[in-house]
Design a protein around this motif. Sequence first.
Motif, PDB file in Angstrom:
ATOM      1  N   UNK A  51      -1.402  -1.303  15.213  1.00 16.53           N
ATOM      2  CA  UNK A  51      -0.611  -1.916  14.145  1.00 16.53           C
ATOM      3  C   UNK A  51      -1.034  -1.293  12.819  1.00 16.53           C
ATOM      4  N   UNK A  52      -0.180  -0.479  12.191  1.00 16.85           N
ATOM      5  CA  UNK A  52      -0.573   0.190  10.951  1.00 16.85           C
ATOM      6  C   UNK A  52      -0.587  -0.766   9.764  1.00 16.85           C
ATOM      7  N   UNK A  53      -1.564  -0.599   8.908  1.00 19.79           N
ATOM      8  CA  UNK A  53      -1.578  -1.351   7.658  1.00 19.79           C
ATOM      9  C   UNK A  53      -0.598  -0.713   6.675  1.00 19.79           C
ATOM     10  N   UNK A  54      -0.618   0.610   6.607  1.00 25.02           N
ATOM     11  CA  UNK A  54       0.299   1.336   5.720  1.00 25.02           C
ATOM     12  C   UNK A  54       1.570   1.713   6.476  1.00 25.02           C
ATOM     13  N   UNK A  55       2.660   1.783   5.783  1.00 25.39           N
ATOM     14  CA  UNK A  55       3.910   2.263   6.372  1.00 25.39           C
ATOM     15  C   UNK A  55       3.810   3.770   6.611  1.00 25.39           C
ATOM     16  N   UNK A  56       4.317   4.185   7.758  1.00 22.93           N
ATOM     17  CA  UNK A  56       4.309   5.600   8.139  1.00 22.93           C
ATOM     18  C   UNK A  56       5.749   6.101   8.157  1.00 22.93           C
ATOM     19  N   UNK A  57       6.008   7.197   7.450  1.00 22.99           N
ATOM     20  CA  UNK A  57       7.322   7.846   7.470  1.00 22.99           C
ATOM     21  C   UNK A  57       7.181   9.241   8.083  1.00 22.99           C
ATOM     22  N   UNK A  58       8.210   9.672   8.796  1.00 18.68           N
ATOM     23  CA  UNK A  58       8.297  11.056   9.268  1.00 18.68           C
ATOM     24  C   UNK A  58       9.639  11.611   8.814  1.00 18.68           C
ATOM     25  N   UNK A  59       9.604  12.708   8.087  1.00 19.08           N
ATOM     26  CA  UNK A  59      10.844  13.318   7.595  1.00 19.08           C
ATOM     27  C   UNK A  59      11.072  14.661   8.275  1.00 19.08           C
ATOM     28  N   UNK A  60      12.312  14.878   8.680  1.00 18.77           N
ATOM     29  CA  UNK A  60      12.740  16.146   9.273  1.00 18.77           C
ATOM     30  C   UNK A  60      13.813  16.712   8.344  1.00 18.77           C
ATOM     31  N   UNK A  89       0.832  -1.197   0.000  1.00 16.73           N
ATOM     32  CA  UNK A  89       0.000   0.000   0.000  1.00 16.73           C
ATOM     33  C   UNK A  89       0.870   1.250   0.000  1.00 16.73           C
ATOM     34  N   UNK A  90       0.470   2.298  -0.707  1.00 15.68           N
ATOM     35  CA  UNK A  90       1.222   3.560  -0.654  1.00 15.68           C
ATOM     36  C   UNK A  90       1.356   4.054   0.786  1.00 15.68           C
ATOM     37  N   UNK A  91       2.508   4.617   1.094  1.00 14.55           N
ATOM     38  CA  UNK A  91       2.818   5.015   2.467  1.00 14.55           C
ATOM     39  C   UNK A  91       2.337   6.432   2.775  1.00 14.55           C
ATOM     40  N   UNK A  92       2.482   6.789   4.043  1.00 10.47           N
ATOM     41  CA  UNK A  92       2.129   8.120   4.545  1.00 10.47           C
ATOM     42  C   UNK A  92       3.427   8.825   4.930  1.00 10.47           C
ATOM     43  N   UNK A  93       3.558  10.083   4.546  1.00 11.72           N
ATOM     44  CA  UNK A  93       4.746  10.856   4.914  1.00 11.72           C
ATOM     45  C   UNK A  93       4.329  12.077   5.726  1.00 11.72           C
ATOM     46  N   UNK A  94       4.917  12.206   6.908  1.00 17.72           N
ATOM     47  CA  UNK A  94       4.701  13.344   7.796  1.00 17.72           C
ATOM     48  C   UNK A  94       5.951  14.205   7.730  1.00 17.72           C
ATOM     49  N   UNK A  95       5.863  15.352   7.096  1.00 23.31           N
ATOM     50  CA  UNK A  95       7.061  16.170   6.873  1.00 23.31           C
ATOM     51  C   UNK A  95       7.077  17.395   7.778  1.00 23.31           C
ATOM     52  N   UNK A 149       9.889   5.144  -1.443  1.00 17.89           N
ATOM     53  CA  UNK A 149       8.937   5.154  -0.331  1.00 17.89           C
ATOM     54  C   UNK A 149       7.503   4.908  -0.779  1.00 17.89           C
ATOM     55  N   UNK A 150       7.237   5.091  -2.083  1.00 14.01           N
ATOM     56  CA  UNK A 150       5.877   4.902  -2.615  1.00 14.01           C
ATOM     57  C   UNK A 150       4.863   5.696  -1.786  1.00 14.01           C
ATOM     58  N   UNK A 151       5.089   7.004  -1.701  1.00 18.32           N
ATOM     59  CA  UNK A 151       4.261   7.860  -0.845  1.00 18.32           C
ATOM     60  C   UNK A 151       2.898   8.100  -1.489  1.00 18.32           C
TER      61      UNK A 151
END
Length: 448
Positions: free
Chosen positions: A156-165, A94-100, A189-191
């Motif tokens: 437990x997330x189904x999608x991968x979660x990324x946080x970028x700083x 699944x496409x991931x989530x990015x928190x920037x 990352x397939x965001x």
Amino acid sequence: MDTKNYFRILITTLSIVLIAFSYITKSESPDSHLISRFQQYLQINTAQPNPNYKPAADFILSQAKSIGLDVQVLEYVKSKPVILLTWQGKEKYLPSILLNSHIDVVPAEKEKWVHDPFLAHKDSNGDIYARGSQDMKCVGLQYLEALRNLKNRGFVPRRTIHASFVPDEEIGGHDGAEMFVGSKDFESLNVGVVLDEGLASPDENYRVFYGERSPWWLVIKAVGAPGHGSKLYDNSAMENLLKSVETIMKFRAAQFDLVKAGLAAEGEVISVNPVFMKAGTPTPTGFVMNLQPSEAEAGFDIRVSPGTNAESLEKRIAEEWAPASRNMTFQLKQKKPIKNKLGLPFMTIANHSNPWWTLLEAAILKVGGKLHKPEIFPAATDACFVRDHGVPAFGFSPMANTPILLHDHNEFLNEAEYLKGVGVYEAIIESYASYTEAVVDRDSLSEL
């Protein structure tokens, strides 16, 4: 000792014990730890033009380790780290989530603040004064605290979660988000959706942004013959520059009048603001007063709304604001139009045809938040780079009942509003990371 005095002393002692116990309990509450971590991050001086990224990166990495997130440190430009934190989802296709969020902040004039801008002082009202308290160290730490809370309660997330700083957003993001988003690292990352910064709201409704204006930084230069301070003649450098400034200010007023009249939101007009003026012959004690200068220069920060005809605006600059006939030239120090396939800026769809919007709105409402109508961001953020790659992005900072103080003196955020924002992000991240329905093609989530 008589009975009355005994009981008076006993009651006083018990009161002191209860007060002390209350203080200890309060100081060791989970909320106090969240606020303490926020203050620690704010106390690291990452102000441009010399941001101290290393201690900030060390702090972020220590928090990631305590939460249990995977870590990557990417360095596209030396000493400018992009920190990428990851929580792997169980359905990796699944496409991931990015928190920037960005690490750097703008400078602060310390003497004009009521509290030192890098002490993160909290006053009796719970207002935390610091550069970055609104823009946008609050958001970066709220992401982490929300992830910490989700981990602690066994989500437990189904999608991968990324946080970028990322570094250098305050000077355009070219060595930070722009390089990161254009890299193979980002591609891998397939965001599917990105959250980035928004603005505080002075009322109870949160603000969400689905697009933004593009910055043009204009410098106009006028030249003319020098002359005695008493001499009257046409086309002096200062005369021509002031004529230009007058013309530009009339344009600014016309655009601003649309906002004042409620006919357009701030992000829907072209803003022009003078930021410097340079002329005259300096001396150790001031300027030469009896000499008209041969050169004069002024700078303007222009923010171009989506849909603006760039060719027409540049023609206006050349013909009306800096005409060669008046011995004037101009230079666009930055001209940053973010374009889609049709030559217009990307904007993320902010209605129920976009599932990411529906999920965002529902999560905010679920925790008791209220929303303004979605807006065009009046300035520029790193979200422009991901939108340029066709990835939907929303600008959102959960700060209601808060004056807008980014880049201002005495920037602050109330601790209660900060803690409330952690809960808002927790709801959004949980909703996004649990979503498994088929997502439409990226291009269909952007509009003109």
